[in-house]
Write a protein that holds these residues in place. Structure first.
Motif, PDB file in Angstrom:
ATOM      1  N   SER A  49       0.833  -1.212   0.000  1.00 27.52           N
ATOM      2  CA  SER A  49       0.000   0.000   0.000  1.00 27.52           C
ATOM      3  C   SER A  49       0.864   1.257   0.000  1.00 27.52           C
ATOM      4  N   GLU A  53       1.179   3.741  -3.204  1.00 28.00           N
ATOM      5  CA  GLU A  53       0.706   5.122  -3.051  1.00 28.00           C
ATOM      6  C   GLU A  53       1.776   6.107  -3.480  1.00 28.00           C
ATOM      7  N   ARG A  57       1.477   8.629  -6.540  1.00 25.33           N
ATOM      8  CA  ARG A  57       1.611  10.073  -6.311  1.00 25.33           C
ATOM      9  C   ARG A  57       2.621  10.686  -7.275  1.00 25.33           C
ATOM     10  N   LYS A 225      -6.848  12.197  -3.122  1.00 25.44           N
ATOM     11  CA  LYS A 225      -7.707  11.456  -2.180  1.00 25.44           C
ATOM     12  C   LYS A 225      -8.398  10.290  -2.870  1.00 25.44           C
ATOM     13  N   ARG A 228      -5.740   7.468  -3.352  1.00 21.72           N
ATOM     14  CA  ARG A 228      -5.426   6.736  -2.122  1.00 21.72           C
ATOM     15  C   ARG A 228      -6.515   5.726  -1.778  1.00 21.72           C
ATOM     16  N   THR A 231      -6.278   2.852  -4.324  1.00 24.40           N
ATOM     17  CA  THR A 231      -5.106   2.011  -4.059  1.00 24.40           C
ATOM     18  C   THR A 231      -5.310   1.152  -2.820  1.00 24.40           C
ATOM     19  N   LEU A 232      -5.730   1.775  -1.734  1.00 24.21           N
ATOM     20  CA  LEU A 232      -5.862   1.064  -0.462  1.00 24.21           C
ATOM     21  C   LEU A 232      -6.911  -0.042  -0.548  1.00 24.21           C
TER      22      LEU A 232
END
Length: 403
Positions: A49, A53, A57, A225, A228, A231-232
């Motif tokens: 994770s 991320e 990014r 946001k 994230r 991805t999570l």
């Protein structure tokens, strides 16, 4: 606010790391050690994770893939050519070798539903199931687009997840024993399985794939946001699938298990035919989703490094896809066992992973590139610990191959 804003390339990341190799490693971990290595999967979810991320990014802020950023920042010198050479070898040649395993793993799952004859032409033997899976993946990649591929893989990942999770529930594991598996235990007997579980989740080519695809969906810094969450959720879902496989294998009564197909056959006697078919479908879905993402990632890396257009319908992307998937299809359908090629790819990946994670940490702290989206102190501490894990993992991989 539409939920579609949160749906990006995350499902492709999950589809890429939950392949036949992951299914096999998790199966063997469950059979050999029960629930006691679930903590290693939890650790790998955290590591994946964080790295994904950071890579995403970088892709958002630069609107370029990771390979493009590396090419741009390392403009000259030995380090540039060494880095790009390792990337090309590990990602392109490695993905071609692993593609054979993806196709063969998917076919192994399908064999529990149907059997197709082997075609013999002298010394050449063609597996029609392998050929069929390869052609399905190829047709979607050549005649689809990023949106369609994401939709198909999202559906397959959800169905694969439900298949494995439902099978784990059928096993009715004892909650206390499962919870005890999240307490770390390391000894000489399980160290190789621990590293293998982490290694099947923290995948170098996923970092390139994710960063390259981000700009297809998001462009503004305010979209971080959404990235994230995408991805999570995707990484956690993939991790839960891996845990479900471990739990299923740990609770099975199969006498001899060397892969997921053996596990499926063993479950038929103890739990019922439905469990067998759930595992079989899960293995098929794991194979075909990874068979799609591996050539896609490899082709994106080539285009990023050489500055070629990344349109999936362009000649450069199609050429890379045909090369990687074609080699994998040849290896799997003709019965060729590319052991030396895979070993070489694992050495390259073992070298690439700590280098790549270190480079990502450097980039996300480089204000000239990341502007106001650099890492904070806590992310750097976590990232440093993860780099140490990738260094140990990479060193072990190289050591294992040479021994």
């Amino acid at each position: 606010m539409s939920w579609r804003k949160y749906l990006g390339p995350g499902p492709l990341v999950a589809a890429a790391f939950v392949g036949p190799g992951t299914v096999t490693v998790c199966t063997l971990a469950g059979v050999n050690f029960g629930y006691e290595l679930l903590w290693a999967l939890a650790l790998s979810i955290v590591a994946t994770s964080v790295l994904q991320e950071m890579a995403a990014r970088i892709g958002l802020i630069t609107q370029q893939g990771l390979a493009s950023v590396i090419t741009f920042t390392l403009s000259k010198g030995l380090l540039r050519y060494f880095s790009l050479g390792i990337i090309l070898f590990a990602i392109v040649l490695g993905n071609a070798a692993y593609e054979a395993g993806n196709i063969s793993g998917g076919a192994m799952g399908m064999e529990l539903f149907l059997t197709l004859p082997l075609l013999n032409f002298g010394q050449i033997q063609i597996n029609l199931l392998n050929m069929s899976i390869g052609l399905i993946a190829l047709s979607l990649l050549l005649w689809g687009n990023f949106q369609k591929i994401t939709q198909v893989l999202t559906a397959l990942v959800i169905m694969m997840s439900l298949a494995f999770l439902f099978t784990a529930i059928i096993m009715m594991p004892e909650i206390g024993k499962v919870a005890a598996g999240f307490v770390p235990r390391i000894d000489q007997s399980n160290i190789f399985s621990i590293v293998a579980l982490i290694g099947t989740t923290v995948v170098p080519y996923n970092l390139f794939l994710h960063s390259s695809l981000i700009s297809q969906k998001w462009q503004a810094v305010s979209d971080l946001k959404y990235i994230r969450v995408d991805t999570l959720v995707s990484v956690i879902l993939g991790g839960l699938v891996s845990m479900a496989i471990v739990i299923t294998a740990a609770g099975s009564d199969a006498l001899s298990v060397s892969n997921a197909a053996d596990l499926a056959k063993g479950l038929e006697m103890g739990v019922g035919v439905y469990a067998k078919y759930l595992i079989a479908f899960g293995l098929f879905a794991a194979g075909i989703t990874s068979a799609i993402t591996a050539p896609l990632a490899g082709s994106l890396v080539v285009c990023d490094i050489f500055g070629w257009p990344k349109s999936i319908q362009g000649k450069y992307m199609r050429g890379g896809i045909l090369l990687i998937l074609g080699l994998g299809l040849v290896f799997s359908s003709l019965g060729i066992k590319p052991v030396q090629l895979i070993s070489a790819a694992q050495i390259a990946n073992g070298i690439l992973l700590p280098i790549l994670s270190a480079y990502i940490l450097w980039l996300v702290n480089k204000k000239s590139i990341m502007k106001n989206s650099v890492n904070n102190l806590s992310m750097n501490i976590i990232g440093g610990l993860i780099w140490l894990i990738t260094f140990i993992l990479g060193s072990w991989t190289v050591f294992r191959i040479f021994n």
